[in-house]
Design an enzyme around this catalytic site. Structure first.
Site, mmCIF file in Angstrom:
data_model
loop_
_atom_site.group_PDB
_atom_site.id
_atom_site.type_symbol
_atom_site.label_atom_id
_atom_site.label_comp_id
_atom_site.label_asym_id
_atom_site.label_seq_id
_atom_site.Cartn_x
_atom_site.Cartn_y
_atom_site.Cartn_z
ATOM 1 N N HIS A 1 0.833 -1.209 0.000
ATOM 2 C CA HIS A 1 0.000 0.000 0.000
ATOM 3 C C HIS A 1 0.864 1.255 0.000
ATOM 4 O O HIS A 1 1.227 1.778 1.048
ATOM 5 C CB HIS A 1 -0.930 -0.006 1.224
ATOM 6 C CG HIS A 1 -2.003 1.031 1.156
ATOM 7 N ND1 HIS A 1 -3.215 0.873 1.768
ATOM 8 C CD2 HIS A 1 -2.059 2.240 0.548
ATOM 9 C CE1 HIS A 1 -3.967 1.939 1.536
ATOM 10 N NE2 HIS A 1 -3.274 2.787 0.805
ATOM 11 N N HIS B 1 1.467 5.167 -2.199
ATOM 12 C CA HIS B 1 1.013 6.134 -3.207
ATOM 13 C C HIS B 1 2.257 6.747 -3.844
ATOM 14 O O HIS B 1 3.068 7.343 -3.140
ATOM 15 C CB HIS B 1 0.164 7.224 -2.554
ATOM 16 C CG HIS B 1 -1.105 6.695 -1.948
ATOM 17 N ND1 HIS B 1 -2.287 6.632 -2.635
ATOM 18 C CD2 HIS B 1 -1.348 6.163 -0.725
ATOM 19 C CE1 HIS B 1 -3.226 6.100 -1.857
ATOM 20 N NE2 HIS B 1 -2.677 5.804 -0.688
ATOM 21 N N ARG C 1 2.007 8.729 -6.688
ATOM 22 C CA ARG C 1 1.551 10.039 -7.199
ATOM 23 C C ARG C 1 1.755 10.251 -8.693
ATOM 24 O O ARG C 1 1.294 11.260 -9.218
ATOM 25 C CB ARG C 1 2.240 11.191 -6.446
ATOM 26 C CG ARG C 1 2.073 11.145 -4.942
ATOM 27 C CD ARG C 1 0.629 11.184 -4.516
ATOM 28 N NE ARG C 1 0.502 11.306 -3.065
ATOM 29 C CZ ARG C 1 -0.583 10.977 -2.394
ATOM 30 N NH1 ARG C 1 -1.652 10.492 -3.024
ATOM 31 N NH2 ARG C 1 -0.631 11.115 -1.091
ATOM 32 N N ASP D 1 -9.020 2.932 -3.419
ATOM 33 C CA ASP D 1 -8.424 3.541 -2.224
ATOM 34 C C ASP D 1 -8.458 5.068 -2.267
ATOM 35 O O ASP D 1 -8.110 5.678 -3.261
ATOM 36 C CB ASP D 1 -6.971 3.093 -2.065
ATOM 37 C CG ASP D 1 -6.335 3.684 -0.812
ATOM 38 O OD1 ASP D 1 -7.027 3.752 0.220
ATOM 39 O OD2 ASP D 1 -5.167 4.086 -0.873
ATOM 40 N N HIS E 1 -10.707 0.705 1.003
ATOM 41 C CA HIS E 1 -10.517 1.724 2.044
ATOM 42 C C HIS E 1 -11.886 1.842 2.714
ATOM 43 O O HIS E 1 -12.783 2.463 2.166
ATOM 44 C CB HIS E 1 -10.095 3.026 1.353
ATOM 45 C CG HIS E 1 -10.206 4.263 2.195
ATOM 46 N ND1 HIS E 1 -9.171 5.147 2.347
ATOM 47 C CD2 HIS E 1 -11.232 4.786 2.909
ATOM 48 C CE1 HIS E 1 -9.556 6.152 3.122
ATOM 49 N NE2 HIS E 1 -10.799 5.959 3.476
ATOM 50 N N ASN F 1 -5.919 9.564 6.819
ATOM 51 C CA ASN F 1 -7.237 8.950 6.698
ATOM 52 C C ASN F 1 -7.067 7.450 6.444
ATOM 53 O O ASN F 1 -6.465 7.081 5.453
ATOM 54 C CB ASN F 1 -7.990 9.594 5.524
ATOM 55 C CG ASN F 1 -9.453 9.216 5.527
ATOM 56 O OD1 ASN F 1 -9.985 8.767 6.533
ATOM 57 N ND2 ASN F 1 -10.102 9.365 4.388
ATOM 58 N N ASP G 1 0.947 2.704 3.812
ATOM 59 C CA ASP G 1 0.084 3.754 3.246
ATOM 60 C C ASP G 1 0.922 5.009 2.981
ATOM 61 O O ASP G 1 0.475 6.133 3.232
ATOM 62 C CB ASP G 1 -1.104 4.058 4.174
ATOM 63 C CG ASP G 1 -2.162 4.918 3.484
ATOM 64 O OD1 ASP G 1 -2.054 5.138 2.260
ATOM 65 O OD2 ASP G 1 -3.096 5.369 4.169
#
Lengths: 323, 430
Positions: free
Chosen positions: B63, B65, B67, B155, B182, B281, B308
């Site tokens: 998990h 990100h 971008r 997600d 999510h 979050n 995350d």
């Protein structure tokens, strides 16, 4: 120019950060300043040469004007910045706005902002004194201070009084500042409103919770009635204004039922016929306009103290200036 | 062909094969070819002395990100993979909430190709469940898998339509991939920016109640049970959520679930002072929830550690709390935090930590790796369990520096990261 360390610290961000003694000192300092506004020539040289920026990123009439009168009556030079018509609408960040103001060598910033924590954010990033004139749903310390001064004027004390704040506690910065300050000053504090407008966890702050306005009125010496923002209806927090008035409105029949007088405060602007009925707002126990008058004195006191003034010299300073 | 690599003298810990002993490990042609005591070095092999170090199967973060495309000022696939390598991760799974969303074979192919071109940690694309993550229509899941997607998720934008979640959990079974969610009911979390509770009441910030997460965890588990599909629950943050998952696992529901380092180690008190580096979050919750997440992580209910990793530019975090985006970076701090607080903290042994950081993530997402047997891919992380260091975001390989752990003093670090027999990160041994 070296800055004097004030008895309040550099900034006034919230009452949660102040001690009972500091709050008392502000109220005591406000007393001699009340008289200035009653003079024919309403001006003393206390803040001569100081530059103050009123940075209002959210609409405000009462608070902005009250601060401006306080500043001008203390002879400060003031500049007003509103969100509309400024670089803010051009996308400038709060940090950049602040740094640019700072570059013009200012002494104080009075900030009103829609986001909780914005005043503290600014205070941590610029050396000027920062005064919170309302940040999101967080604090509005000068409003609470003027509420305290008004209550003290009436009862001669705050300790031991039962104060209930009525309405939209969830979104209210006035409520939080009142809760933090009143508890420090030894008052008993309650809140009353529909559960949708009471923050979860509020009782852990040390306040009593009333779900019915009748019970709150039965209990309280003072009601501080909050404005119900009309957009709360759109958010689904209350079904209708009519229903709100019917079940949570402060009305004469409800007040008469307890057979003793309650002091009624409201931070304004009022929605007559919603959270408060006109005959209550205009009635003998309403001190709503006294609050407004006291607002100027309290704000003078805060400006004076943050500029390094001593509470016990406020009387003399009215003639001499802080220097 | 790359040179072969001999990791000599280290302690090999490989939970999949129940190995924990001092052995040498030889990688050639991208694979583990020999494990044994005092191996002879083949000609031309690169020898890495590993005395005092621990040689483990490459760590996997399912998990992150990255971008790219669309948010390259925060992170790129290359800088993210570089951060992963420095953090000891040999494989990472890139979330699809980019701009454009990774919801087509072409965009999945782009992420996979950019990952290969970076030549660092393996970058596995995760596709979207719904086109544009709009929650309306399924993506071409089969085509996404053919293009390299290892899972699907929306997600960042929870799937609010339970019927769509049912379709995803049914349809994805043909292709053998998990549906990751999510879990958040947007009706309950509304405009919340932190955990709903005492701290939010004090700070005047709008809260997301636990129930906003619990309701969706319960929904996902029930729909997974209905369909027989594999649900992967992302970043679980509530005590009740953990209990619900534990119960579902006991009933035989196909569920895997993540714990993040921040939900294991921090509570909503970290938000006090309006610290935007503690805004994420799901939000940091109370101590009871933190303890519940920890219990789930210890007993394996939360089988997978995931960071995350959510990079943001510092300008974006340098704002009033309401206005700052959710998320913190995690790739370069996860190993140090886990070794410090769980291994040295005496809560978890090394092989269980590796189970959660390599074995289970590989299993959940069907990735190669997670073991060091003969013929396994040459993805290896070498740990110095005793190395003491201080988290200094200015040294991060990630383009982003947003972490609530800045200044943390940690013990334990990845010092060598090998992917397919190639060294992609080596700590300066000073």
């Amino acid at each position: 120019m070296s800055r004097t360390v004030s008895s309040l610290g550099k900034d006034l961000v919230g009452l949660e950060d102040l001690s009972a003694e500091q709050i008392q000192a502000i109220l005591d300092t406000a007393e001699p300043f009340k008289e200035i506004s009653e003079r024919r020539i309403k001006k003393v040289p206390v803040l001569r040469g100081k530059t103050i920026v009123n940075l209002f990123m959210e609409p405000s009439t009462r608070t902005r004007i009250s601060f401006e009168f306080a500043e001008k009556r203390l002879s400060a030079d003031t500049v007003n910045i509103a969100a509309s018509g400024s670089s803010v609408v051009k996308g400038e960040t709060l940090v950049d706005t602040a740094r640019n103001l700072e570059a013009m060598r200012i002494d104080m910033v009075v900030i009103r902002h829609g986001s909780s924590g914005a005043a503290r954010f600014l205070a941590e990033r610029i050396p000027s004194n920062v005064i919170n004139a309302g940040d999101g749903s967080h604090e509005h310390p000068t409003q609470a201070l003027l509420d305290f001064l008004t209550i003290r004027d009436h009862f001669g004390r705050i300790e031991g009084l039962k104060v209930c704040i009525v309405g939209d506690i969830l979104h209210s910065r006035v409520a939080r500042s009142n809760i933090f300050g009143l508890l420090k000053l030894g008052a008993e504090v309650a809140v009353c409103g529909p559960m949708t407008l009471l923050p979860k966890g509020i009782d852990a702050l040390g306040v009593r919770v009333f779900q019915r306005i009748e019970d709150a009125i039965e209990w309280a010496d003072v009601l501080n009635v909050l404005r119900l923002q009309l957009e709360r209806m759109k958010g689904g927090f209350v079904p209708s204004l009519r229903e709100y008035n019917r079940f949570f409105g402060v009305t004469t029949p409800r007040l008469q039922k307890v057979g003793r007088d309650l002091l009624i405060l409201h931070p304004g602007p009022m929605n007559r016929g919603v959270e408060i009925d006109s005959d209550v707002a205009d009635g003998p126990h309403s001190v709503i306009l006294k609050q407004v008058t006291n607002g100027v004195a309290v704000r003078m006191a805060v400006l004076y103290l943050l500029a390094g003034g001593a509470p016990e010299q406020a009387e003399a300073a009215k003639r001499e200036g802080v220097g | 062909m790359t040179r072969s690599i001999l990791l000599r003298g280290g302690r090999i810990v490989d939970p999949s094969n129940h190995v924990d002993e001092h052995l040498d490990l030889l990688i050639a042609d991208g694979k583990v070819v020999r494990i044994g005591a005092d191996l002879e070095s083949p000609e031309g092999a690169h020898i890495h002395p590993c005395d005092g170090l621990v040689v483990v199967p490459g760590l996997i973060d399912v998990h992150v990100h990255l971008r790219e495309p669309g948010g390259e000022h925060k992170e790129t696939i290359e800088t993210g993979a570089r951060a992963a390598a420095a953090g000891g991760f040999t494989s990472i799974c890139a979330m699809p909430n980019t701009d454009p969303v990774i919801d087509s074979p072409a965009t999945v192919g782009f992420v996979a190709a950019a990952g290969r071109a970076a030549g660092l940690s393996r970058v596995y694309p995760v596709g979207a469940i719904s086109l544009g993550q709009r929650g309306e229509q399924l993506t071409e899941i089969g085509e996404l898998v053919d293009a390299g997607a290892v899972a699907i998720t929306d997600d960042g934008r929870p799937v609010m339509d339970s019927g769509l979640m049912r379709m995803a959990l049914e349809y994805a079974q043909t292709f053998g991939i998990p549906v990751a969610d999510h879990p958040e009911d947007l009706g309950l979390s509304r405009s919340g920016v932190m955990n709903e509770g005492l701290i939010s009441a004090r700070l005047g910030l709008q809260g997301k109640p636990n129930a906003s997460e619990d309701v969706h965890i319960a929904r996902d588990l029930l729909v997974a049970e209905l369909t027989g599909g594999h649900i992967h629950l992302q970043h679980v943050s509530t005590r009740l959520g953990v209990d619900l998952i534990r119960g579902a696992k006991a009933r035989g529901v196909r569920v895997t679930a993540e714990a993040t380092p921040h939900h294991l180690l921090l509570t909503d008190e970290a938000v006090d002072g309006y610290r935007t580096d503690a805004k994420m979050n799901p939000p940091l919750r109370t101590e009871a929830d933190r303890a519940g997440v920890e219990q789930g992580f210890l007993d394996g209910t939360l089988d997978t550690l995931a960071t995350d990793h959510a990079p943001h530019h510092y300008d974006e975090k340098e704002q009033a709390f309401d206005d700052a985006p959710f998320g913190i970076v995690g790739l370069e701090t996860a190993v140090g935090l886990l070794l410090t607080h769980y291994l040295h903290g005496g809560k978890m042994n090394l092989s269980t930590i590796l189970d959660r950081m390599s074995v289970q993530p590989a299993r959940a997402f069907g990735l190669s790796g997670g073991a060091l047997g003969l013929g396994a891919p040459g993805d290896v992380t070498v740990l110095d369990l005793e190395r003491e260091w201080t988290v200094d975001p200015s040294t991060f390989r990630s383009r982003a520096k947003n972490t609530p752990f800045a200044g943390a003093e940690l013990r334990g670090k990845a010092v060598l990261t090998v992917v397919g027999g190639r060294v992609i990160y080596e700590e300066d041994r000073g």
